[in-house]
Scaffold this active site. Structure first.
Site, mmCIF file in Angstrom:
data_model
loop_
_atom_site.group_PDB
_atom_site.id
_atom_site.type_symbol
_atom_site.label_atom_id
_atom_site.label_comp_id
_atom_site.label_asym_id
_atom_site.label_seq_id
_atom_site.Cartn_x
_atom_site.Cartn_y
_atom_site.Cartn_z
ATOM 1 N N TYR A 154 -16.478 13.586 0.161
ATOM 2 C CA TYR A 154 -16.210 12.395 -0.184
ATOM 3 C C TYR A 154 -16.316 12.456 -1.619
ATOM 4 C CZ TYR A 154 -15.920 7.202 -0.217
ATOM 5 O OH TYR A 154 -15.837 5.967 -0.200
ATOM 6 N N LYS A 158 -13.337 11.611 -4.576
ATOM 7 C CA LYS A 158 -13.117 10.306 -5.249
ATOM 8 C C LYS A 158 -13.228 10.945 -6.911
ATOM 9 C CE LYS A 158 -13.132 7.404 -1.870
ATOM 10 N NZ LYS A 158 -11.814 6.546 -1.863
HETATM 11 P P1 NAI Z 1 -12.165 0.622 6.449
HETATM 12 O O1 NAI Z 1 -12.690 1.778 7.048
HETATM 13 O O2 NAI Z 1 -12.524 -0.672 6.496
HETATM 14 O O3 NAI Z 1 -10.818 0.234 5.921
HETATM 15 C C1 NAI Z 1 -10.052 1.712 5.930
HETATM 16 C C2 NAI Z 1 -8.579 1.385 6.495
HETATM 17 O O4 NAI Z 1 -7.835 2.803 6.146
HETATM 18 C C3 NAI Z 1 -8.491 1.560 8.065
HETATM 19 O O5 NAI Z 1 -7.853 0.465 8.424
HETATM 20 C C4 NAI Z 1 -8.151 2.798 8.435
HETATM 21 O O6 NAI Z 1 -7.399 2.530 9.709
HETATM 22 C C5 NAI Z 1 -6.970 3.207 7.383
HETATM 23 N N1 NAI Z 1 -7.071 4.646 7.466
HETATM 24 C C6 NAI Z 1 -7.537 5.695 7.446
HETATM 25 N N2 NAI Z 1 -7.165 6.743 7.510
HETATM 26 C C7 NAI Z 1 -6.024 6.617 7.183
HETATM 27 C C8 NAI Z 1 -4.758 7.297 7.055
HETATM 28 N N3 NAI Z 1 -4.742 8.916 7.143
HETATM 29 N N4 NAI Z 1 -3.560 6.867 6.701
HETATM 30 C C9 NAI Z 1 -3.602 5.449 6.517
HETATM 31 N N5 NAI Z 1 -4.541 4.564 6.774
HETATM 32 C C10 NAI Z 1 -5.735 5.204 7.078
HETATM 33 O O7 NAI Z 1 -12.668 1.046 4.830
HETATM 34 P P2 NAI Z 1 -12.890 0.108 3.479
HETATM 35 O O8 NAI Z 1 -14.618 0.337 3.291
HETATM 36 O O9 NAI Z 1 -12.297 -0.730 3.263
HETATM 37 O O10 NAI Z 1 -12.429 1.492 2.333
HETATM 38 C C11 NAI Z 1 -11.484 1.322 1.490
HETATM 39 C C12 NAI Z 1 -11.333 2.472 0.591
HETATM 40 O O11 NAI Z 1 -12.430 1.854 -0.448
HETATM 41 C C13 NAI Z 1 -11.532 3.739 0.992
HETATM 42 O O12 NAI Z 1 -10.736 4.753 -0.078
HETATM 43 C C14 NAI Z 1 -13.196 3.822 0.479
HETATM 44 O O13 NAI Z 1 -13.466 5.089 0.385
HETATM 45 C C15 NAI Z 1 -13.161 3.022 -0.395
HETATM 46 N N6 NAI Z 1 -14.448 2.644 -0.855
HETATM 47 C C16 NAI Z 1 -15.284 1.993 -0.023
HETATM 48 C C17 NAI Z 1 -16.567 1.674 -0.186
HETATM 49 C C18 NAI Z 1 -17.557 1.105 1.007
HETATM 50 O O14 NAI Z 1 -18.914 1.096 0.735
HETATM 51 N N7 NAI Z 1 -16.875 0.565 2.014
HETATM 52 C C19 NAI Z 1 -17.216 1.890 -1.590
HETATM 53 C C20 NAI Z 1 -16.344 2.420 -2.544
HETATM 54 C C21 NAI Z 1 -14.927 2.763 -2.193
#
Ligand code: NAI
Length: 247
Positions: A154, A158
């Protein structure tokens, strides 16, 4: 509410949940037509329905370059242009020390979190050039600039997103495409649902503001960067992390 995105077309990946969902909802509220793209078709459908007429659900696996190209084609076929892309889809991946990190987990995290952002940008940029410019926002993380134990894939992905963002920004600065990345601290979304409560409490305490961030707070920054208000901002990596990396 301002209408920064009136007449504009946006693609948001990973828009079926968490940060992507909040961003899709906000862009639509500010006037954009939004392609709510997600691997999970039901989740994309739910969010698009919640938004209403301004949204179209789209099923995509961002780790498949052909699928990313098809997504951009679909956006242009439906709405005639592409102005904004928020490349947000991502996964957490396994937790293990680097020397024991599972190879399949490494490949999967790199495929989705790093390659996926590249495949999306590679498809989005020509469509934006055809329309005279645009704005790309890539969802990195605080782990785009600092390490975190047991998360080598990860963290690598990133950091890579931050570097790709800077490079693409330079490549297209003269052609009206701005490319920026966001570094959220830990955000209270379903991504962290797998972590146990002790870990969540410990992680919250690492943020000087004493809590995790909220999806809506990240969405505000994404919307700013995507909008013309950020016309002098490209190649940047902007944090919304409750002070996590200030320490
Ligand atoms: P989440 O798990 O709530 O949502 C992620 C979405 O991406 C899900 O709906 C999932 O179905 C979709 N997804 C997964 N693999 C996929 C693929 N191969 N193709 C298309 N869609 C796909 O996650 P969240 O927390 O909203 O994260 C969103 C972004 O923010 C990610 O890139 C994550 O790394 C980043 N992020 C999240 C943090 C956190 O603490 N939640 C902190 C910093 C960054």
């Amino acid at each position: 509410m301002d209408q920064d995105f009136a007449g504009k077309v946006a693609v948001v990946t990973g828009a079926g949940s968490g940060i992507g969902e909040a961003t899709a909802v906000l862009l639509a509220a500010r006037g954009a037509k939004v392609i709510v793209a997600d691997l999970d078709a039901d989740a994309a459908g739910r969010v698009a329905k919640e938004i209403g007429d301004a949204a179209v659900p789209y099923t995509v696996d961002v780790s498949d370059p052909a699928a990313c190209e098809a997504m951009v084609r679909a956006a242009v076929d439906m709405f005639g242009r592409l102005d904004v892309a928020v490349n947000n889809a991502g996964i957490g991946g396994p937790q293990a020390p680097a020397g024991e990190y599972p190879l399949d987990g490494w490949r999967q995290v790199i495929d989705v979190n790093l390659n996926g952002v590249f495949y999306c940008m590679r498809a989005e940029i020509p469509a934006m050039l055809a329309g005279g410019g645009g704005s790309i926002v890539n969802m990195a993380s605080i782990l785009g600039s600092v390490g975190f134990g047991q998360a080598v894939a990860y963290v690598a992905a990133k950091h890579g997103v931050v570097g790709m963002t800077k490079t693409a920004a330079i490549d297209y600065a003269q052609q009206g495409i701005r490319v920026n990345s966001i570094g959220p601290g830990f955000i209270d979304t379903p991504l962290l649902a797998a972590a146990d409560q002790e870990v969540i409490a410990g992680v919250s305490a690492l943020h000087p503001i004493g809590r995790m961030g909220r999806s809506a707070e990240v969405a505000e920054l994404a919307a700013f960067l995507a909008s013309d208000k950020a016309s002098n901002t490209t190649g940047s990596y902007l944090l919304t992390d409750g002070g996590y990396t200030a320490q």
